[in-house]
Write a protein that holds these residues in place. Structure first.
Motif, PDB file in Angstrom:
ATOM      1  N   ALA A  67       0.837  -1.206   0.000  1.00 58.97           N
ATOM      2  CA  ALA A  67       0.000   0.000   0.000  1.00 58.97           C
ATOM      3  C   ALA A  67       0.870   1.254   0.000  1.00 58.97           C
ATOM      4  O   ALA A  67       0.823   2.082   0.907  1.00 58.97           O
ATOM      5  N   VAL A  68       1.671   1.398  -1.049  1.00 58.43           N
ATOM      6  CA  VAL A  68       2.609   2.518  -1.168  1.00 58.43           C
ATOM      7  C   VAL A  68       1.996   3.603  -2.045  1.00 58.43           C
ATOM      8  O   VAL A  68       0.875   3.480  -2.545  1.00 58.43           O
ATOM      9  N   GLN A  69       2.770   4.687  -2.265  1.00 64.42           N
ATOM     10  CA  GLN A  69       2.223   5.820  -3.012  1.00 64.42           C
ATOM     11  C   GLN A  69       1.892   5.451  -4.454  1.00 64.42           C
ATOM     12  O   GLN A  69       0.876   5.890  -4.996  1.00 64.42           O
ATOM     13  N   LYS A  90      10.003  -9.716   2.127  1.00 69.02           N
ATOM     14  CA  LYS A  90       9.158 -10.546   2.993  1.00 69.02           C
ATOM     15  C   LYS A  90       7.701 -10.450   2.586  1.00 69.02           C
ATOM     16  O   LYS A  90       6.907 -11.344   2.887  1.00 69.02           O
ATOM     17  N   ILE A  91       7.332  -9.365   1.915  1.00 68.94           N
ATOM     18  CA  ILE A  91       5.955  -9.163   1.460  1.00 68.94           C
ATOM     19  C   ILE A  91       5.811  -9.532  -0.020  1.00 68.94           C
ATOM     20  O   ILE A  91       4.877 -10.232  -0.409  1.00 68.94           O
ATOM     21  N   ASP A  92       6.746  -9.061  -0.845  1.00 69.48           N
ATOM     22  CA  ASP A  92       6.619  -9.248  -2.294  1.00 69.48           C
ATOM     23  C   ASP A  92       6.866 -10.684  -2.740  1.00 69.48           C
ATOM     24  O   ASP A  92       6.125 -11.222  -3.574  1.00 69.48           O
ATOM     25  N   ASP A  93       7.923 -11.321  -2.217  1.00 64.79           N
ATOM     26  CA  ASP A  93       8.274 -12.659  -2.706  1.00 64.79           C
ATOM     27  C   ASP A  93       7.167 -13.690  -2.482  1.00 64.79           C
ATOM     28  O   ASP A  93       6.824 -14.449  -3.407  1.00 64.79           O
ATOM     29  N   GLY A 120       3.535  -8.356 -12.253  1.00 67.58           N
ATOM     30  CA  GLY A 120       4.554  -7.316 -12.307  1.00 67.58           C
ATOM     31  C   GLY A 120       5.175  -7.085 -10.957  1.00 67.58           C
ATOM     32  O   GLY A 120       4.517  -7.250  -9.920  1.00 67.58           O
ATOM     33  N   ALA A 121       6.458  -6.685 -10.953  1.00 69.32           N
ATOM     34  CA  ALA A 121       7.166  -6.468  -9.697  1.00 69.32           C
ATOM     35  C   ALA A 121       8.018  -5.211  -9.791  1.00 69.32           C
ATOM     36  O   ALA A 121       8.829  -5.068 -10.710  1.00 69.32           O
ATOM     37  N   LEU A 122       7.839  -4.312  -8.835  1.00 67.45           N
ATOM     38  CA  LEU A 122       8.599  -3.070  -8.788  1.00 67.45           C
ATOM     39  C   LEU A 122      10.026  -3.344  -8.334  1.00 67.45           C
ATOM     40  O   LEU A 122      10.267  -4.198  -7.497  1.00 67.45           O
ATOM     41  N   HIS A 160       8.480  -3.276  -2.076  1.00 67.22           N
ATOM     42  CA  HIS A 160       9.940  -3.158  -1.953  1.00 67.22           C
ATOM     43  C   HIS A 160      10.468  -3.926  -0.752  1.00 67.22           C
ATOM     44  O   HIS A 160      11.607  -3.740  -0.340  1.00 67.22           O
ATOM     45  N   ASP A 161       9.651  -4.794  -0.186  1.00 65.97           N
ATOM     46  CA  ASP A 161      10.035  -5.610   0.959  1.00 65.97           C
ATOM     47  C   ASP A 161       9.910  -7.062   0.538  1.00 65.97           C
ATOM     48  O   ASP A 161       8.811  -7.540   0.262  1.00 65.97           O
TER      49      ASP A 161
END
Length: 303
Positions: free
Chosen positions: A160-162, A226-229, A244-246, A223-224
């Motif tokens: 939940a980023v900008q 532990k959350i994205d993977d 997609g992955a930032l 960008h973490d």
């Protein structure tokens, strides 16, 4: 791919009333609406959906009234209007063919609307075929006009980023149902994401429950790792249309190494759009969100 969600909703609301269904069966050139687009017309003149964005709707309404009153189904072709300003035509320069059927057991059975909605609710597509000599529509592929109804498009944003704020807003304008997933309560607030479904579970748990299908995009933005993977692992196990992955090229290379260790083959890893988004030279959260939205839509259409 035609967006007919509002037509399906109207069919549910108007069930039992005399109705006619208009459908774009063919397009040539710069047509304003894609093949398969519907317009549902009520006996009292109300209508939902569009077959041309407004160019020929008045004529279709008149034809639909005749069909509802008992006239046989009709196939009508529209092209560029001539100098007569009041003549029906397509000023964009394209041509379309539109079929108008009565909604009844002999033409387009009302039960077909229910079949489409039931399948889509399970993440499944439905294919209908219409015999263009009789005007009768049935489930399955065959000779005639074939129309595929995919489940509604969804976007699952992890983080939940900008950037997610801008992307969620764009998805809403595109008619894509969006869920933002983040276990961090300070990030995931209704104030930051008004009108968006929020899910505070860990991403792997959330995606396992939400079951991304072939009409779903999954985008990781936290960008973490532990959350994205964990989210990417679940997304790659699904038939999601877009993943997609930032991150930078360097961080994406490291990400691919971690996922390879987790057991994913090169073909699986190639599904990840990373760094995420179309290369438009985006600067700042809003432009990055735009590049992601464009990449997502391109994948939906490519499928």
């Amino acid at each position: 791919m035609a967006d007919n969600d509002s037509v399906l909703t109207a069919a549910r609301d108007w069930a039992g009333a005399p109705l006619a269904l208009a459908t774009v069966t063919s397009t040539w050139g710069s047509a304003p609406r894609p093949r398969g687009s519907h317009m549902l017309v009520h006996q009292d003149g109300r209508f939902e959906g569009s077959v041309s964005g407004g160019c020929v709707e008045s004529d279709i309404l008149a034809t639909a009234a005749d069909v509802v009153a008992g006239a046989p189904f009709a196939l009508k072709r529209y092209g560029v209007a001539d100098a007569a300003a009041w003549e029906v035509g397509l000023p964009c320069g394209g041509e379309i063919e539109v079929m108008v059927q009565r909604v009844d057991a002999e033409n387009f059975d009302p039960a077909l609307f229910n079949a489409i909605e039931a399948a889509n609710a399970e993440g499944q597509a439905v294919t209908l075929t219409t015999d263009l000599t009789s005007g009768r529509t049935q489930v399955g592929e065959g000779d005639g006009f074939v129309n595929r109804y995919d489940p509604p498009r969804r976007l699952l944003i992890v983080g939940a980023v900008q950037i997610a704020q801008g992307l969620a807003g764009m998805a809403r304008e595109l008619g894509i149902a969006t869920t933002v997933i983040d276990p961090r309560a300070r990030f995931l607030t209704e104030e930051r994401f008004p009108g968006v479904t929020l899910d505070d579970r860990w991403p792997d748990e959330a995606l396992a429950a939400l079951k991304p299908d072939a009409a779903t995009a999954v985008v990781t933005l936290s960008h973490d790792i532990k959350i994205d993977d964990p989210a990417l692992i679940e997304a790659l196990r699904s038939p999601a249309a877009y993943v997609g992955a930032l991150g930078s090229r360097r961080s994406h290379a490291a990400r691919l190494e971690r996922l390879a260790v987790a057991g994913f083959a090169p073909a699986d890893l190639d599904r990840i759009d990373g760094p995420v988004g179309l290369d438009i030279g985006a600067i700042g959260p809003s432009e990055i969100a735009l590049s992601i939205a464009a990449a997502m839509v391109r994948s939906f259409h490519a499928r």
